[in-house]
Design an enzyme around this catalytic site. Structure first.
Site, PDB file in Angstrom:
ATOM      1  N   LYS A  79     -26.454 -22.315  12.455  1.00 59.76           N
ATOM      2  CA  LYS A  79     -26.385 -21.683  14.116  1.00 59.76           C
ATOM      3  C   LYS A  79     -27.326 -20.812  14.051  1.00 59.76           C
ATOM      4  O   LYS A  79     -27.162 -19.684  13.270  1.00 59.76           O
ATOM      5  CB  LYS A  79     -25.127 -21.860  14.661  1.00 59.76           C
ATOM      6  N   SER A 159     -22.098 -24.009  22.988  1.00 62.02           N
ATOM      7  CA  SER A 159     -23.343 -23.730  22.818  1.00 62.02           C
ATOM      8  C   SER A 159     -23.724 -24.295  21.204  1.00 62.02           C
ATOM      9  O   SER A 159     -25.077 -24.235  21.190  1.00 62.02           O
ATOM     10  CB  SER A 159     -23.251 -22.291  23.013  1.00 62.02           C
ATOM     11  N   SER A 183     -17.266 -23.128  21.852  1.00 58.68           N
ATOM     12  CA  SER A 183     -18.721 -23.720  21.415  1.00 58.68           C
ATOM     13  C   SER A 183     -18.749 -24.340  20.111  1.00 58.68           C
ATOM     14  O   SER A 183     -19.712 -24.986  19.855  1.00 58.68           O
ATOM     15  CB  SER A 183     -19.577 -22.495  21.335  1.00 58.68           C
TER      16      SER A 183
HETATM   17  N1  GLN Z   1     -19.132 -22.712  27.201  1.00 61.04           N
HETATM   18  C1  GLN Z   1     -18.645 -21.360  27.035  1.00 61.04           C
HETATM   19  C2  GLN Z   1     -19.501 -20.289  27.690  1.00 61.04           C
HETATM   20  O1  GLN Z   1     -20.454 -20.413  28.124  1.00 61.04           O
HETATM   21  C3  GLN Z   1     -18.405 -21.045  25.717  1.00 61.04           C
HETATM   22  C4  GLN Z   1     -19.545 -20.828  24.847  1.00 61.04           C
HETATM   23  C5  GLN Z   1     -19.094 -20.254  23.562  1.00 61.04           C
HETATM   24  O2  GLN Z   1     -18.044 -20.479  23.077  1.00 61.04           O
HETATM   25  N2  GLN Z   1     -20.033 -19.594  22.694  1.00 61.04           N
HETATM   26  O3  GLN Z   1     -19.143 -19.115  27.745  1.00 61.04           O
END
Ligand code: GLN
Length: 491
Positions: A79, A159, A183
């Protein structure tokens, strides 16, 4: 040799050990698959052909000398939130521009120590803020899965959308990901993959671009539960460079695979039955519980009464921490600098140009909830809610060994479908943010297809530091579900 990119990590390691193929052959097969798929899927932001081949050659030489590590020769994706030495690391933000770190994150260093090969960097929501991969400065990732009879492009989730899509499309044997509020787990669910966010502190955060430091945790996305266990075993471990990294040895997680789960007590929390949840998700959850019961577990109805406050608390705490963490991107050290009339103006213009709309929204919310006069009403209140949520879990774990929930309230949705409404987007994280707020391990695995042929997942939440029980239970579900569906290679 049949197509080795379709193998699981465990099977590929076996093939490498038996000399059925070399790491270089395997790496070349993945690089070719990536080159073919990436124009359609946009999963990789950087592909490191030369570096990958060089690492594979070194790995083959190591194996020839009888020095094979745990992941020797296995090609992986990373990532783009992880700093990789000499390789562009951008968090998919213009604010980081062409940043090439002079150091390697601890988690990726652990993987390379164990013999893994880096194929490239994976697309993601900007600074890991998002649930659909649509906030990336590099454009959205396209989910390799499509609904039955449809050509519509779906989100792989976010994400870690690039990580999940690359694993599902056979573009790597596994990938690193991070999870601040779901995410790892939501993209795993949307792509029929397995993802685990370990206990907070299991994996070092050193060298990972910070989003919300008290919630951020790294973990793998993989094709199977065993593959996820192998990857986490390598990624985890105490690191003196991260003050929140937990001391103590890392268990051999893969040994939990195949262990009996007889006699374990599994909590089914009533608060995770939310309004408007599709019947298919209800049915999947009931089926999962039945499978565990058939394996000798006892189901226990539990209550996690503060669940309804988790999402609002998360969307106060995470932006608050983000607004502080992202203060460092001022155009001086990283990325694009937009010259203003004085220093303050240069800061302002650089930040306005560097950050996308969602990141700006988070910074504004974060600065607001931390500001004098609002701190007590929002941030402090959210911290109190966080403590109550952790207490709910502690009470539940007095009665049960693990908790079973759905992974997401729906299957993957179409790109563009929710990007106009941040609150709709945030609602995706309803089942995942609680484990981050409480610091607990959460694993998602696919167990069924929706009526239109898209993967749906279940989540197991474990006690702190008890990933082993989570892996044992997940393997039982994996076996029972026998989920073998793969996306058609339409790209
Ligand atoms: N979807 C969540 C956010 O936008 C989680 C993001 C994540 O876990 N990095 O904050």
């Amino acid at each position: 040799m049949s197509d080795p990119t379709a193998l699981t990590l465990a099977a590929a390691l076996d093939g490498l050990a038996k000399k059925e193929f070399s790491s270089l052959e395997l790496t070349d097969a993945f690089l070719a698959a990536i080159d073919k798929a990436n124009p359609a899927l946009n999963a990789f932001t950087t592909i490191v052909h030369d570096k990958a081949r060089a690492m594979a050659k070194v790995s083959d030489a190591r194996r020839a000398k009888g020095e094979a590590g745990l992941l020797e020769g296995a090609p992986l994706g990373v990532k783009d939130l992880f700093c990789t030495e000499g390789v562009k690391s951008t968090a998919c933000s213009r604010a980081l521009g062409e940043f090439k770190p002079t150091y390697e994150s601890s988690v990726t260093a652990n993987l390379w120590r164990d013999g893994a090969v880096m194929l490239g960097k994976l697309n993601m929501d900007e600074f890991a803020m998002g649930s659909s991969n649509e906030t990336s400065a590099y454009g959205p990732v396209v989910n390799p899965w499509r609904a039955k009879g449809s050509n519509q492009n779906l989100t792989p989730g976010g994400s870690s959308g690039g990580s999940a899509a690359a694993v599902a499309a056979d573009l790597c044997l596994g990938a690193t990901a991070t999870d601040t509020g779901g995410s790892i787990r939501q993209p795993a669910a949307f792509t029929g993959s397995v993802g685990i966010k370990p206990t907070y502190g299991r994996c070092s955060r050193w060298g990972i671009v910070a989003f919300a430091s008290s919630l951020d945790q790294a973990g793998p996305i993989a094709k199977t539960v065993k593959d996820a266990a192998l990857l986490l075993q390598s990624m985890a471990g105490h690191d003196p460079k991260d003050s929140t990294s937990l001391p103590g040895p890392t268990p051999a997680f893969s040994q939990a695979i195949g262990k009996s789960v007889k006699g374990l007590r599994i909590g089914v929390p009533k608060e995770y039955r939310v309004d408007g949840m599709p019947d298919a998700i209800e049915a999947l959850w009931a089926q999962g519980a039945a499978w565990l019961e058939a394996a000798g577990c006892t189901l226990v109805d539990i209550s996690l009464p503060h669940t309804k406050y988790a999402l609002p608390a998360y969307y106060i705490i995470a932006p608050a921490e983000a607004s502080s963490n992202l203060a460092r991107y001022d155009g001086m050290r990283f990325g694009a600098r937009v010259q203003g009339k004085d220093l303050d103006d240069t800061y302002a213009k650089s930040r306005a140009a560097g950050f996308g709309a969602e990141v700006q929204r988070r910074i504004l919310i974060g600065a607001y909830v931390l500001s004098a006069g609002y701190y007590d009403a929002y941030y402090l209140k959210a911290q109190k809610v966080r403590a109550r949520i952790a207490e709910d879990f502690a009470n539940a774990f007095g009665q049960v060994d693990a908790i079973l929930t759905p992974a997401t309230p729906s299957a993957a949705f179409a790109l563009g479908e929710r990007s106009g409404d941040p609150v709709q987007m945030y609602l995706n994280d309803i089942f995942t943010v609680t484990a981050n707020l409480a610091g607990l391990p959460g694993l998602v695995l696919p167990t069924a297809l929706s009526h239109d042929g898209l993967p749906l997942g279940l989540q197991l939440i474990g006690k702190a530091l008890d990933e082993e029980t989570v892996f044992s239970l997940a393997h039982v579900l994996e076996d029972a579900a026998a989920f073998k569906a793969r996306p058609a290679h339409w790209w």
